[in-house]
Design a protein around this motif. Structure first.
Motif, PDB file in Angstrom:
ATOM      1  N   LEU A   1       0.825  -1.208   0.000  1.00 16.53           N
ATOM      2  CA  LEU A   1       0.000   0.000   0.000  1.00 16.53           C
ATOM      3  C   LEU A   1       0.857   1.255   0.000  1.00 16.53           C
ATOM      4  O   LEU A   1       0.474   2.286  -0.583  1.00 16.53           O
ATOM      5  CB  LEU A   1      -0.934   0.001   1.213  1.00 16.53           C
ATOM      6  N   LEU A   2       2.015   1.190   0.623  1.00 20.51           N
ATOM      7  CA  LEU A   2       2.898   2.359   0.692  1.00 20.51           C
ATOM      8  C   LEU A   2       3.793   2.496  -0.533  1.00 20.51           C
ATOM      9  O   LEU A   2       4.406   3.559  -0.726  1.00 20.51           O
ATOM     10  CB  LEU A   2       3.773   2.268   1.943  1.00 20.51           C
ATOM     11  N   ALA A   3       3.904   1.449  -1.340  1.00 15.64           N
ATOM     12  CA  ALA A   3       4.815   1.470  -2.489  1.00 15.64           C
ATOM     13  C   ALA A   3       4.582   2.657  -3.415  1.00 15.64           C
ATOM     14  O   ALA A   3       5.542   3.318  -3.826  1.00 15.64           O
ATOM     15  CB  ALA A   3       4.717   0.147  -3.254  1.00 15.64           C
ATOM     16  N   PRO A   4       3.327   2.992  -3.796  1.00 12.76           N
ATOM     17  CA  PRO A   4       3.137   4.147  -4.687  1.00 12.76           C
ATOM     18  C   PRO A   4       3.594   5.466  -4.070  1.00 12.76           C
ATOM     19  O   PRO A   4       3.994   6.386  -4.796  1.00 12.76           O
ATOM     20  CB  PRO A   4       1.614   4.139  -4.929  1.00 12.76           C
ATOM     21  N   PHE A   5       3.535   5.568  -2.752  1.00 13.35           N
ATOM     22  CA  PHE A   5       3.949   6.808  -2.100  1.00 13.35           C
ATOM     23  C   PHE A   5       5.457   6.867  -1.898  1.00 13.35           C
ATOM     24  O   PHE A   5       6.045   7.943  -1.829  1.00 13.35           O
ATOM     25  CB  PHE A   5       3.232   6.941  -0.755  1.00 13.35           C
ATOM     26  N   LEU A   6       6.094   5.700  -1.792  1.00 14.98           N
ATOM     27  CA  LEU A   6       7.540   5.666  -1.639  1.00 14.98           C
ATOM     28  C   LEU A   6       8.260   5.919  -2.954  1.00 14.98           C
ATOM     29  O   LEU A   6       9.412   6.350  -2.959  1.00 14.98           O
ATOM     30  CB  LEU A   6       7.978   4.303  -1.074  1.00 14.98           C
ATOM     31  N   ASP A   7       7.601   5.616  -4.054  1.00 14.52           N
ATOM     32  CA  ASP A   7       8.198   5.798  -5.375  1.00 14.52           C
ATOM     33  C   ASP A   7       7.174   6.499  -6.256  1.00 14.52           C
ATOM     34  O   ASP A   7       6.470   5.867  -7.037  1.00 14.52           O
ATOM     35  CB  ASP A   7       8.593   4.439  -5.955  1.00 14.52           C
ATOM     36  N   ASN A   8       7.070   7.813  -6.118  1.00 13.49           N
ATOM     37  CA  ASN A   8       6.011   8.560  -6.804  1.00 13.49           C
ATOM     38  C   ASN A   8       6.523   9.397  -7.957  1.00 13.49           C
ATOM     39  O   ASN A   8       6.038  10.498  -8.219  1.00 13.49           O
ATOM     40  CB  ASN A   8       5.282   9.463  -5.797  1.00 13.49           C
ATOM     41  N   GLY A   9       7.512   8.874  -8.653  1.00 16.76           N
ATOM     42  CA  GLY A   9       8.025   9.588  -9.813  1.00 16.76           C
ATOM     43  C   GLY A   9       7.015   9.618 -10.940  1.00 16.76           C
ATOM     44  O   GLY A   9       6.087   8.811 -11.010  1.00 16.76           O
ATOM     45  N   PRO A  10       7.171  10.564 -11.893  1.00 21.49           N
ATOM     46  CA  PRO A  10       6.201  10.693 -12.996  1.00 21.49           C
ATOM     47  C   PRO A  10       6.322   9.586 -14.033  1.00 21.49           C
ATOM     48  O   PRO A  10       5.398   9.332 -14.793  1.00 21.49           O
ATOM     49  CB  PRO A  10       6.545  12.056 -13.602  1.00 21.49           C
ATOM     50  N   GLY A  11       7.486   8.906 -14.095  1.00 20.13           N
ATOM     51  CA  GLY A  11       7.673   7.869 -15.101  1.00 20.13           C
ATOM     52  C   GLY A  11       6.837   6.642 -14.822  1.00 20.13           C
ATOM     53  O   GLY A  11       6.554   6.306 -13.669  1.00 20.13           O
ATOM     54  N   ARG A  12       6.473   5.934 -15.895  1.00 18.81           N
ATOM     55  CA  ARG A  12       5.644   4.741 -15.758  1.00 18.81           C
ATOM     56  C   ARG A  12       6.383   3.474 -16.167  1.00 18.81           C
ATOM     57  O   ARG A  12       5.844   2.386 -16.021  1.00 18.81           O
ATOM     58  CB  ARG A  12       4.374   4.880 -16.586  1.00 18.81           C
ATOM     59  N   ARG A  13       7.571   3.609 -16.695  1.00 18.11           N
ATOM     60  CA  ARG A  13       8.344   2.426 -17.062  1.00 18.11           C
ATOM     61  C   ARG A  13       8.896   1.754 -15.798  1.00 18.11           C
ATOM     62  O   ARG A  13       9.223   2.446 -14.833  1.00 18.11           O
ATOM     63  CB  ARG A  13       9.481   2.806 -18.004  1.00 18.11           C
TER      64      ARG A  13
END
Length: 258
Positions: free
Chosen positions: A119-131
């Protein structure tokens, strides 16, 4: 106030003219990859969820979930197993650090930590890139979780005798055999055999059916005393006369089905 291109207007002297916290990020460099959450994105998600829900409900109506054998509280050898998608949690409880005195850690601590990390992963790595290469933290945590689930599920499944379990989980058919409760051997059957083989000789999770067997009366008597397969010896403790009546009773039931 400065005239020209750098003109700025401030309506309230308490608000900084250079404050940018309320200005949304500019995603114009990613054309075609963004859309309004309401109603565009939310409508697509709702339609996809509706199609899945209708398909799932249709499947449950057309093909109901199969039921296993009737639970037998007297069968201490039966080991319950969760469905396949929970096998990894079942396997986790076999390790020393997640069982015994640490059972709460295995039941709540480790699963809670793992799902909380996802659940925290998206907040720990919230860069704009999608690759994947541009989001190493989120991708690494997801791969670690996937590998753990696959390994624990495989380890748990490899220790289960699925063929024997399939036979154990088969539903017990209702017997249409007429049982003569007035037979001399019925009392012996009721005292020694009924708890495992059922009131209509239909069998159960811990014992096979006695209808349609191909044993002779002598072989049935020998099995009742000495056991066979998973049936231990010493189940029958009556007299020789009662043993003869028992085997005759079982034979009479099978003869009536021919």
């Amino acid at each position: 106030m400065h005239r020209g291109k750098g003109m700025k207007f401030v309506g309230d002297s308490r608000i900084s003219a250079t404050k940018t916290s309320q200005i949304p990020k500019d995603y114009s460099e990613y054309p075609g990859r963004t859309e309004a959450f309401w109603p565009n994105f939310l409508l697509k998600e709702w339609l996809a969820g509706s199609v899945f829900l209708v398909g799932f409900l249709t499947l449950t109506l057309v093909h109901p979930s199969p039921l296993g054998g009737i639970a037998d509280p007297t069968n201490a050898a039966f080991i319950p197993l969760p469905d396949w998608y929970f096998l990894f949690l079942y396997e986790l409880l076999k390790y020393e650090f997640a069982s015994g005195d640490y059972i709460l850690l295995g039941m709540l601590g480790l699963p809670g930590l793992a799902f909380g990390a996802l659940l925290l992963a998206p907040f720990l790595d919230n860069g704009p890139g999608r690759r994947p290469g541009q989001r190493p933290v989120a991708v690494g945590m997801m791969l670690l979780a996937l590998a753990s689930v696959v390994w624990l599920t495989y380890t748990s499944a490899s220790h289960v005798d699925w063929e024997a379990r399939a036979e154990m989980d088969k539903p017990i058919p209702e017997s249409e055999v007429a049982i003569d409760t007035e037979h001399d051997g019925y009392a012996a059957y009721e005292a020694s055999c009924m708890s495992c083989h059922g009131g209509n000789l239909e069998g159960g999770p811990a014992a096979p059916t006695l209808v349609g067997i191909e044993y002779t009366a002598e072989e049935i008597a020998d099995i009742a005393v000495n056991g066979i397969g998973g049936m231990p010896a010493g189940i029958f403790t009556g007299s020789d006369e009662e043993l003869e009546q028992l085997s005759d009773f079982i034979m009479s039931v099978n003869e009536s089905t021919e």
